[in-house]
Design a protein around this motif. Structure first.
Motif, PDB file in Angstrom:
ATOM      1  N   ILE A 104      -0.434 -12.570  15.108  1.00  0.00           N
ATOM      2  CA  ILE A 104      -0.943 -11.837  16.149  1.00  0.00           C
ATOM      3  C   ILE A 104      -1.915 -12.440  17.136  1.00  0.00           C
ATOM      4  O   ILE A 104      -2.437 -13.395  16.826  1.00  0.00           O
ATOM      5  CB  ILE A 104      -1.847 -10.407  15.516  1.00  0.00           C
ATOM      6  N   THR A 105      -2.057 -11.965  18.190  1.00  0.00           N
ATOM      7  CA  THR A 105      -2.893 -12.457  19.179  1.00  0.00           C
ATOM      8  C   THR A 105      -4.508 -12.183  18.955  1.00  0.00           C
ATOM      9  O   THR A 105      -4.792 -11.341  18.164  1.00  0.00           O
ATOM     10  CB  THR A 105      -2.562 -12.162  20.567  1.00  0.00           C
ATOM     11  N   CYS A 106      -5.567 -12.861  19.829  1.00  0.00           N
ATOM     12  CA  CYS A 106      -6.706 -12.716  19.445  1.00  0.00           C
ATOM     13  C   CYS A 106      -7.028 -11.179  20.211  1.00  0.00           C
ATOM     14  O   CYS A 106      -7.751 -10.636  19.453  1.00  0.00           O
ATOM     15  CB  CYS A 106      -7.565 -13.789  20.352  1.00  0.00           C
ATOM     16  N   GLN A 107      -6.288 -10.875  21.173  1.00  0.00           N
ATOM     17  CA  GLN A 107      -6.817  -9.769  21.633  1.00  0.00           C
ATOM     18  C   GLN A 107      -6.101  -8.335  20.740  1.00  0.00           C
ATOM     19  O   GLN A 107      -6.767  -7.298  20.269  1.00  0.00           O
ATOM     20  CB  GLN A 107      -5.969  -9.061  23.011  1.00  0.00           C
ATOM     21  N   GLU A 108      -4.866  -8.768  20.183  1.00  0.00           N
ATOM     22  CA  GLU A 108      -4.406  -7.741  18.908  1.00  0.00           C
ATOM     23  C   GLU A 108      -5.511  -7.587  17.667  1.00  0.00           C
ATOM     24  O   GLU A 108      -5.767  -6.732  17.329  1.00  0.00           O
ATOM     25  CB  GLU A 108      -2.964  -8.130  18.671  1.00  0.00           C
TER      26      GLU A 108
END
Length: 88
Positions: free
Chosen positions: A69-73
């Motif tokens: 997952i991304t940092c935003q997710e």
């Protein structure tokens, strides 16, 4: 008293009952309730939510570390989980 390894104290005050949960981060006072049972139920529900969310946060930490997952997710998931605990 103990519940799932967490310490809860019920205090009778001004005709009602207050739950005090000795969380590992801080002491949390949970409302005033008409009965000791209602105060106990509120504290145990909050503890159940907290323990579930801490477990899920560990999973999303692992996902983030493994780049699933991304940092935003991660941030969105973390915020949603914390809001779930405090929405009691």
């Amino acid at each position: 008293m103990e519940y799932l390894g967490q310490t809860i104290e019920l205090i009778q005050k001004d005709g009602g009952w207050i739950s005090v949960w000795y969380h590992h981060i801080c002491t949390i006072q949970i409302g005033t309730f008409p009965t000791a049972n209602a105060a106990w139920d509120a504290a145990t529900e909050l503890i159940q939510r907290d323990l579930a969310v801490r477990g899920l946060l560990q999973v999303i930490d692992d996902w983030s570390s493994d780049n699933f997952i991304t940092c935003q997710e991660y941030s969105l998931l973390e915020d949603s989980l914390v809001q779930f605990v405090v929405s009691v």
